[in-house]
Design a protein around this motif. Structure first.
Motif, PDB file in Angstrom:
ATOM      1  N   ALA A 209       0.949  -1.059  -0.107  1.00  0.00           N
ATOM      2  CA  ALA A 209      -0.094   0.146   0.080  1.00  0.00           C
ATOM      3  C   ALA A 209       0.914   1.294   0.056  1.00  0.00           C
ATOM      4  CB  ALA A 209      -0.927  -0.009   1.158  1.00  0.00           C
ATOM      5  N   ARG A 212       2.411   1.907  -3.151  1.00  0.00           N
ATOM      6  CA  ARG A 212       1.272   2.523  -4.308  1.00  0.00           C
ATOM      7  C   ARG A 212       1.152   4.004  -3.868  1.00  0.00           C
ATOM      8  NH1 ARG A 212      -1.423  -2.331  -3.409  1.00  0.00           N
ATOM      9  NH2 ARG A 212      -2.681  -1.270  -1.791  1.00  0.00           N
ATOM     10  N   GLU A 213       1.524   4.433  -2.745  1.00  0.00           N
ATOM     11  CA  GLU A 213       1.308   5.908  -2.311  1.00  0.00           C
ATOM     12  C   GLU A 213       2.595   6.401  -2.778  1.00  0.00           C
ATOM     13  OE1 GLU A 213       1.073   6.311   1.887  1.00  0.00           O
ATOM     14  OE2 GLU A 213      -0.980   5.214   2.113  1.00  0.00           O
TER      15      GLU A 213
END
Length: 222
Positions: A209, A212-213
């Motif tokens: 996650a 992705r950021e």
């Protein structure tokens, strides 16, 4: 196979008794008399094998740290070029097993005592032990996040992974939550395999996650 001499056997008995006494009583309260009682030997033998109480204390730490590295190395015996995901699992496995290995209980107690009331005898040693584990974890996190990760990204992921280790209750130790809220970490050594799987899976999901950021952040700045 080489057999131990009488002197080596005596020294080993002293070390085991000293590990127990220092771990349970702390540096200041542990005495040679108490160690002799625990190991069933004359306290005078300690002065024959060790120059001082300080010398014995440092030897105890060194012995326990060697035991840690032999039993639960953070790399888990994996080669340096193993995938970072596998290395992360190995680090998690080592960390959890270190915390609940009953033969390492004295090491953890000494660490806690040094943090609460430092003797000044192990400052560098305790710090180096912590930094060694931290550097290994941060290297893995940085590899998993990729080259665009900032130090803040690494800090947050390291914190999120390592803090999960506190869910495991070491044998015979009550957690702070139990003292303050009537509860304690619910997982014990019997749950360790399940915890290793969960923490690894959860951590890799969190890292993905953050990746992705990072990618979105890069696109936004392009």
């Amino acid at each position: 196979m080489r057999t131990r001499s009488d002197g080596e056997r005596t020294r080993a008995r002293i070390m085991e008794a000293a590990c127990s006494a220092f771990g349970e009583m702390g540096y200041h309260k542990a005495t040679f008399t108490e160690m002799g009682r625990r190991g069933d030997f004359s306290p005078a033998l300690i002065s024959f094998h060790f120059r001082s109480k300080d010398d014995l204390y440092r030897a105890v730490w060194s012995t326990l740290l060697t035991r840690v590295h032999e039993r639960w190395p953070v790399h888990g015996g994996l080669p340096a070029d193993a995938p970072a995901e596998e290395q992360l699992r190995a680090h998690i496995r080592a960390s959890l097993n270190r915390s609940c290995d009953p033969d390492l209980a004295s090491l953890h107690r000494i660490q806690l005592q040094e943090r609460a009331n430092a003797t000044g005898l192990l400052d560098a040693e305790v710090r180096d032990h912590h930094l060694e584990n931290q550097r290994h974890m941060r290297t893995l996190v940085r590899d998993l996040l990729g080259d665009e990760a900032t130090e803040a990204d690494v800090d947050l992921c390291e914190m999120s992974i390592v803090n999960q280790f506190s869910a495991l209750r070491p044998p015979g130790r009550k957690g702070r939550d139990q003292e303050h809220h009537g509860q304690s970490p619910r997982f014990t050594r019997a749950d360790i395999d399940r915890l290793i799987d969960h923490i690894t899976c959860f951590s890799l999901g969190g890292v993905a996650a953050v990746r992705r950021e990072i990618a979105a952040r890069k696109e936004g700045s392009a």
